[in-house]
Design an enzyme around this catalytic site. Structure first.
Site, PDB file in Angstrom:
ATOM      1  N   CYS A 404       1.018  -1.232   0.452  1.00 51.53           N
ATOM      2  CA  CYS A 404       0.125   0.181   0.108  1.00 51.53           C
ATOM      3  C   CYS A 404       1.213   1.328  -0.190  1.00 51.53           C
ATOM      4  O   CYS A 404       0.513   1.870  -0.814  1.00 51.53           O
ATOM      5  CB  CYS A 404      -1.029   0.225   0.973  1.00 51.53           C
ATOM      6  SG  CYS A 404      -2.524  -0.875   0.762  1.00 51.53           S
ATOM      7  N   LYS A 407       1.390   2.468  -3.186  1.00 53.79           N
ATOM      8  CA  LYS A 407      -0.242   3.886  -3.903  1.00 53.79           C
ATOM      9  C   LYS A 407      -0.099   5.531  -4.456  1.00 53.79           C
ATOM     10  O   LYS A 407       0.546   6.584  -3.238  1.00 53.79           O
ATOM     11  CB  LYS A 407      -1.382   3.968  -2.842  1.00 53.79           C
ATOM     12  CG  LYS A 407      -2.084   2.786  -2.313  1.00 53.79           C
ATOM     13  CD  LYS A 407      -3.488   2.144  -1.435  1.00 53.79           C
ATOM     14  CE  LYS A 407      -3.985   2.989  -2.142  1.00 53.79           C
ATOM     15  NZ  LYS A 407      -5.767   3.073  -0.651  1.00 53.79           N
ATOM     16  N   ASP A 437     -15.878   2.714   1.134  1.00 49.64           N
ATOM     17  CA  ASP A 437     -15.219   1.859   0.628  1.00 49.64           C
ATOM     18  C   ASP A 437     -15.347   0.963  -1.150  1.00 49.64           C
ATOM     19  O   ASP A 437     -14.095   0.275  -1.653  1.00 49.64           O
ATOM     20  CB  ASP A 437     -14.162   0.653   1.502  1.00 49.64           C
ATOM     21  CG  ASP A 437     -13.625   1.377   2.534  1.00 49.64           C
ATOM     22  OD1 ASP A 437     -12.945   2.568   2.645  1.00 49.64           O
ATOM     23  OD2 ASP A 437     -13.833   0.762   4.075  1.00 49.64           O
ATOM     24  N   ASP A 454      -9.627  -5.935 -17.455  1.00 48.43           N
ATOM     25  CA  ASP A 454      -8.625  -5.675 -18.858  1.00 48.43           C
ATOM     26  C   ASP A 454      -7.432  -4.411 -17.774  1.00 48.43           C
ATOM     27  O   ASP A 454      -7.463  -3.952 -17.815  1.00 48.43           O
ATOM     28  CB  ASP A 454      -8.786  -5.771 -19.989  1.00 48.43           C
ATOM     29  CG  ASP A 454      -9.252  -7.008 -20.897  1.00 48.43           C
ATOM     30  OD1 ASP A 454      -8.440  -8.263 -20.729  1.00 48.43           O
ATOM     31  OD2 ASP A 454     -10.425  -7.275 -21.454  1.00 48.43           O
ATOM     32  N   ASP A 477     -15.459  -6.594 -24.277  1.00 45.88           N
ATOM     33  CA  ASP A 477     -15.270  -8.501 -23.081  1.00 45.88           C
ATOM     34  C   ASP A 477     -17.263  -7.889 -23.173  1.00 45.88           C
ATOM     35  O   ASP A 477     -17.911  -8.974 -23.282  1.00 45.88           O
ATOM     36  CB  ASP A 477     -14.455  -8.814 -22.398  1.00 45.88           C
ATOM     37  CG  ASP A 477     -13.795  -8.785 -22.371  1.00 45.88           C
ATOM     38  OD1 ASP A 477     -13.299  -9.269 -23.423  1.00 45.88           O
ATOM     39  OD2 ASP A 477     -12.364  -8.821 -21.435  1.00 45.88           O
ATOM     40  N   GLY A 527     -12.002   3.129  -8.380  1.00 41.24           N
ATOM     41  CA  GLY A 527     -11.024   2.221  -8.382  1.00 41.24           C
ATOM     42  C   GLY A 527      -9.285   2.096  -7.625  1.00 41.24           C
ATOM     43  O   GLY A 527      -9.264   2.734  -6.795  1.00 41.24           O
TER      44      GLY A 527
END
Length: 739
Positions: A404, A407, A437, A454, A477, A527
């Site tokens: 982490c 990040k 979250d 992907d 997809d 994300g």
């Protein structure tokens, strides 16, 4: 690990000076500095050879610097976009159709535009400048001359470009009437009298009429006026004195009386330090000179040094423009004229002058071939010289954490997220704007959730285009299964860099992604963003589907196989990484790769297609084999019918292939007698991994023609590439039968 990027140096425009700066940069890049070229075209013409191109002495590639290839070899970012303005307060370049691009230092070499102040000229005349756009216009003229060889071609302007172009046109249009209109009494008004007389004789010998002292006052369709006298014309070329791009007047830069950027003898804006300019767009204070390519070439070494020196806070060099320069004018038929402008020199002409000019021009173009970048070497200077104004910059030697700790910082994320204009759907209950979250989605009754992910390493230098590609690749997809996109979450790994540069890149990536997600009705809900050695982009996407979904297992004997995009992205971008792909190949490939599969998916569903997949990393054969085995059938593929991207076969023949290709090649055991096909120029395309490739679908023979027509109506260049048969010992038979 590469040194983190600490400063953004942007070259705006692909003129001669910037091309030479990039060539020098390749030999000695500056650690910590990311160099970016922004140009609306992937090729820039060398003005000295343009008349020879028109006359047929050279090919297009002989006379154009391939900017995309040059940047690939020099490890310079190339962004194909047109500038529309500058915000000097925030240090951003406004670009047409996409987000503004940030910079720390900027150089402008965008050339000039035609001065078409004469009423009607802009609407009814063909501008020679910018010359990067003239060749396409010339091809249209050449086609019209084939139908009307006795046409009247008029050129307005009496400078060197007009004389050369008129002579080149005579070679291509031997029976056309060619006239040159100039406001001065003779062409080449800025030259000596001997050169003026020599040019007049050369034009007369080629049956080119000179209308001296007759300024054009008005232009109408197929007609121009000089005072109260009119002249009928079939083609009108505008070669008058160049003008500055109009948008420069809104930038706040100090300009000269004609609107060109005023620079000092260090090629730096007299009003804004850190902004440099060269070539036609620059006006040297106290050193007035004509607009000629020779000055841009001479400015390049000083510009290259001063850009580096500015970033390193070192003294700048001074540029002194020569008062006289050698001018060599092509006369179109293997002859040329040479003289010294601004100084005394006899006028020479003849075939030997043309050969002399030809050697000089070819030597200049040879500077950009075979170029490769050297690894970045330490400068011997403290990294703080490149840090800018941030209080806690990233040092090239700083240890980078994993987990982490890798990040991207909260301030970067907050800055970027706050600038994004995202779609809001009613069935997304919590998303990007929520502090929670995870996202919360509402699924309608009797609806299936279709989910995919992907992620891949950056395939292009341009982060905006990379964002588009990553979003489209993930959405594909969903389209392959007939699902409606609903929501997406980003997976981004940014290269180690100064905080400001990371924010710039992340904004570009997400703006590019939203340019594709929003039209698809797909809401970005969040994300994860981290740091890494290189840029990677990806998305988790969710879609909503109703039965029956499209699957790989529904192929039936008698189906035709339809492919909706051409093949070849893997080998093309492998060649680009090696500096071997031509810029127009990459431009054409990106035009296909940034086309959504959504319209094709709609057409497939409307024509009762039941089996579909998208062609991506495993290549055409790998994905076809998945379908065939799932359905228990076999197929016949016709290599002659495969749609192929320009340059792909050439790249394969030269040995350029994706690093995944050897693994994909293991699928050749599904082919009948594969060894006998190895020499076929399209054999390698069966295993070529595709980024955002097309959809591969099976459609009943009775629906094939209607489906292809529907796809064509959507702008999809689809092809029927084979047929499905009952299960056989050989899973895939190959054929090579032209349509």
């Amino acid at each position: 690990m590469n040194a983190p990027h600490l400063q953004d140096l942007v070259l705006l425009g692909g003129g001669h000076a910037h091309a030479l700066v990039i060539a020098r940069w390749a030999m000695a890049p500056l650690p910590g500095v990311r160099l970016t070229l922004v140009s609306p075209e992937a090729h820039t013409p060398y003005s000295g050879m343009l008349p020879g191109l028109i006359a047929g002495h050279y090919t297009y590639r002989d006379t154009h610097i391939d900017l995309d290839q040059l940047c690939a070899r020099a490890q310079v970012r190339f962004i194909r976009a047109a500038a529309t303005g500058l915000d000097l307060h925030t240090k951003h370049i406004h670009l047409e159709g996409r987000p503004a691009l940030g910079f720390d230092a900027l150089s402008i070499n965008i050339g000039a535009t035609p001065s078409q102040a004469v009423p009607g000229a802009r609407q009814h005349a063909i501008a020679v400048k910018p010359i990067s756009q003239f060749y396409a216009r010339w091809q249209a003229i050449e086609a019209s001359l084939a139908e009307k060889p006795h046409a009247h071609i008029a050129l307005v302007g009496g400078g060197a470009a007009s004389v050369e172009l008129a002579c080149a046109l005579r070679v291509k249009a031997p029976v056309a009437a060619i006239s040159l209109f100039c406001a001065e009494a003779r062409p080449l008004a800025g030259y000596g009298k001997r050169a003026q007389r020599a040019a007049a004789r050369a034009l007369a010998a080629r049956n080119i009429s000179i209308h001296g002292g007759q300024p054009v006052t008005r232009v109408e369709p197929n007609r121009l006026w000089t005072g109260d006298k009119s002249h009928s014309v079939d083609q009108l070329l505008w070669c008058t004195q160049a003008a500055a791009p109009e948008w420069l007047r809104q930038t706040g830069l100090e300009l000269d009386g004609q609107g060109f950027i005023a620079v000092d003898d260090q090629l730096q804006s007299v009003s804004h330090p850190g902004i440099f300019a060269a070539g036609d767009v620059a006006s040297l204070s106290g050193q007035a000179r004509p607009k000629a390519g020779v000055f841009a070439v001479r400015q390049a070494p000083v510009l290259a040094h001063n850009l580096r020196a500015w970033l390193l806070k070192l003294p700048l060099n001074r540029y002194r423009a020569q008062r006289a320069f050698l001018s060599m004018l092509s006369l179109g038929d293997g002859q040329a004229l040479a003289t010294r402008v601004g100084g005394w020199l006899p006028v020479f002409s003849g075939g030997w002058v043309w050969r002399w000019k030809n050697r000089i021009d070819k030597r200049f173009m040879a500077m950009f071939s075979g170029l490769h970048s050297n690894p970045m070497q330490p400068t011997g200077l403290p990294a703080a010289a490149l840090w800018g104004d941030e209080a806690a910059p990233v040092s090239p030697n700083t240890m980078r954490c994993g987990g982490c700790g890798a990040k991207v910082g909260a301030s970067v994320l907050a800055q970027v997220v706050g600038s994004l204009d995202t779609l809001a759907r009613d069935d997304v209950l919590m998303g990007l704007q929520s502090p929670d979250d995870a996202a919360v989605l509402q699924l309608p009754a009797n609806t299936r959730l279709v989910q995919s992910v992907d992620q891949f390493r950056a395939i292009v230098d341009d982060p905006y285009t990379q964002g588009r590609l990553a979003a489209l690749h993930a959405l594909s997809d969903l389209y392959a299964m007939g699902a409606e996109p609903q929501s997406a979450q980003a997976l981004i790994s940014l290269p180690h860099a100064r905080e400001a540069l990371q924010a710039r890149d992340l904004h570009q990536i997400m703006a590019g992604a939203l340019a594709e997600l929003t039209p698809a009705g797909c809401q970005l809900t969040g994300g994860h963003t981290s740091e890494g050695a290189e840029l990677t982009t990806g998305f988790v996407v969710n879609g909503l589907g109703t039965e029956p979904l499209l699957t790989k297992a529904a192929l039936c004997p008698g189906d035709n196989l339809i492919l909706t995009k051409p093949l070849g992205t893997g080998c093309l971008f492998a060649a680009r990484a090696a500096g071997a792909a031509q810029g127009d190949w990459i431009t054409q490939a990106l035009a296909q790769m940034t086309r959504s599969n959504g319209p094709a998916a709609q057409a497939l569903r409307a024509h009762q297609v039941k089996s579909c997949t998208d062609v991506t990393g495993f290549g055409l054969l790998g994905h076809l084999v998945e379908m065939l085995r799932a359905a228990g059938v076999s197929a016949r593929l016709n290599l002659a019918q495969l749609p192929v991207l320009a340059g792909a076969e050439t790249c394969l023949a030269l040995g350029h292939q994706s690093s995944l290709q050897p693994q994909n090649l293991q699928q050749r055991t599904a082919l009948g007698d594969w060894a006998s096909w190895q020499q076929h120029p399209r054999y390698g395309l069966l295993f070529d991994p595709q980024t955002n490739g097309g959809l591969l679908a099976g459609v009943a023979a009775s629906h094939t023609d209607a489906l292809l027509a529907a796809l064509a109506a959507q702008g999809v260049e689809a092809a029927c590439i084979g047929e499905v048969y009952p299960a056989a010992e050989t899973l895939v038979q190959l054929a090579d039968t032209p349509s």
